[in-house]
Design an enzyme around this catalytic site. Structure first.
Site, mmCIF file in Angstrom:
data_model
loop_
_atom_site.group_PDB
_atom_site.id
_atom_site.type_symbol
_atom_site.label_atom_id
_atom_site.label_comp_id
_atom_site.label_asym_id
_atom_site.label_seq_id
_atom_site.Cartn_x
_atom_site.Cartn_y
_atom_site.Cartn_z
ATOM 1 N N TYR A 1 -2.399 -0.230 10.009
ATOM 2 C CA TYR A 1 -2.579 -0.767 8.660
ATOM 3 C C TYR A 1 -1.278 -0.652 7.862
ATOM 4 O O TYR A 1 -0.814 -1.617 7.255
ATOM 5 C CB TYR A 1 -3.711 -0.019 7.943
ATOM 6 C CG TYR A 1 -3.836 -0.362 6.484
ATOM 7 C CD1 TYR A 1 -4.240 -1.631 6.083
ATOM 8 C CD2 TYR A 1 -3.531 0.582 5.501
ATOM 9 C CE1 TYR A 1 -4.342 -1.956 4.741
ATOM 10 C CE2 TYR A 1 -3.638 0.260 4.158
ATOM 11 C CZ TYR A 1 -4.038 -1.010 3.781
ATOM 12 O OH TYR A 1 -4.128 -1.319 2.449
ATOM 13 N N SER B 1 0.828 -1.201 0.000
ATOM 14 C CA SER B 1 0.000 0.000 0.000
ATOM 15 C C SER B 1 0.862 1.251 0.000
ATOM 16 O O SER B 1 1.978 1.256 0.544
ATOM 17 C CB SER B 1 -0.888 -0.003 1.248
ATOM 18 O OG SER B 1 -1.442 1.272 1.487
#
Length: 355
Positions: free
Chosen positions: A169, A144
């Site tokens: 995350y 990501s």
């Protein structure tokens, strides 16, 4: 680079009912031949399961039309369940694996960390172990843009240090890259990590800004624009993401020996982003125009009354901006869908899906 022909291959896609995963499965069903596509998803309720079911229904219809040429299997299960993954690899022996299953979302990770450890750490570890015991030609996995954290240098390059995650995350995605590197080195598993930048499009994730804004505006609620609108995002249309993934699947990092006669890790990481960040206020303006055009909102809708500028959220970053030069150099590809075209397709889908 080791070239891989996806025809005749068995390909496993985890997170196959997810936004990117379902679009990838459709693409593989449509464009490969004599292949077997295996998809796994736990169908959790992090967001509306009806949306995941809609994607699966589209896939099933396509799979039915292609069944003479392509095999398709869907398994409802969780990648954090080791036995399930071992049995899946035993049964299907995938040659190419694309790991897109993950607990997504920055803000949710602040209140529900357990979901991220289960899916993003334990789940990915199970996939790595399976690839170790059932050797694969290529493991491709989702990282990501959030790994760049609060990096000040833009555009973000895969050569930059990414040691300052600002959310759990992001930390789990950086962990995925580290684990993949270790497994590549120790077990000679060709692996490629993909740092996706703000993916959007039809049947996307309702927790993403464009989708959430649309839901709220339709209900007459107020939308909150963070950092007083001074955020920039490298919005990347889902078809561009899938094109990048498919190209990268076909080019695995080469297995080579180093000077010490030990394997060099066959490992790579790429950014997939639009390489042109858009200001959040401009993005909202285009979204408004396309929602009016598609008839999602009435022509006399008072947008100003439904907008609120608010401070930055914990875990967020002010700008994301992808340096995609390595992707262009190695795979001859650069995302090109304009924000207006992408949001138009989303608005038209939304109008049809929600009636």
């Amino acid at each position: 680079m080791q070239k891989i022909d996806l025809n005749t291959k068995t390909i496993l896609v985890t997170g196959g009912a997810g936004f990117i995963g379902s679009n990838l499965v459709k693409r593989l069903l449509a464009q490969t031949s004599a292949s077997t596509i295996v998809s796994i998803d736990n169908m959790n309720d992090y967001y509306d399961v009806a949306l995941k079911q809609f994607r699966l229904n589209e896939i099933a219809a396509l799979a039915e039309s292609r069944k003479a040429d392509v095999g398709y299997h869907f398994v409802k299960a969780d990648i954090a369940d080791r036995d399930t993954i071992d049995k899946l690899f035993d049964s299907f022996r995938p040659q190419v694996v694309v790991n897109l299953a993950a607990q997504a979302g920055v803000r949710y990770s602040i209140t529900n960390p357990d979901a991220y450890i289960q899916s993003n750490i334990i789940g990915f570890y199970n996939i790595l172990e399976a690839c170790r015991h059932h050797p694969v030609e290529h493991l491709v996995y989702a990282s990501s843009s959030s790994v760049y954290g609060s990096n000040k240098k833009v555009p973000y390059s895969t050569d930059d240090k990414v040691d300052n995650p600002v959310s759990l995350y992001a930390a789990t995605k950086k962990s995925n890259e580290l684990l993949a590197h270790a497994y590549s080195k120790l077990y000679n598993i060709p692996s490629t990590g993909l740092r996706f930048f703000t993916v959007y499009g039809p049947a996307g994730r309702p927790d993403m800004a464009y989708f959430g804004f649309t839901d709220k505006l339709r209900k007459g609620e107020t939308i909150q624009i963070f950092n007083y609108g001074n955020c920039k995002r490298d919005f990347t249309y889902v078809d561009d993401i899938v094109e990048g993934v498919v190209r990268i699947m076909q080019g695995a990092p080469e297995k080579r020996l180093g000077d010490d006669a030990l394997p060099l890790p066959p490992y790579a990481v790429y950014n997939i982003g639009n390489n042109s960040p858009e200001n959040l206020l401009d993005f909202v303006t285009i979204l408004q125009q396309e929602l009016l055009r598609a008839g999602v909102l009435p022509a006399d809708y008072d947008f100003e009354a439904h907008k609120q500028l608010v401070p930055m959220q914990p875990g967020d970053v002010p700008v994301t901006y992808a340096d995609t030069s390595a992707l262009e150099r190695d795979f001859g590809f650069k995302p090109s869908t304009s924000l207006r075209d992408g949001l138009r397709r989303f608005a038209e889908w939304y109008a049809e899906f929600y009636g």
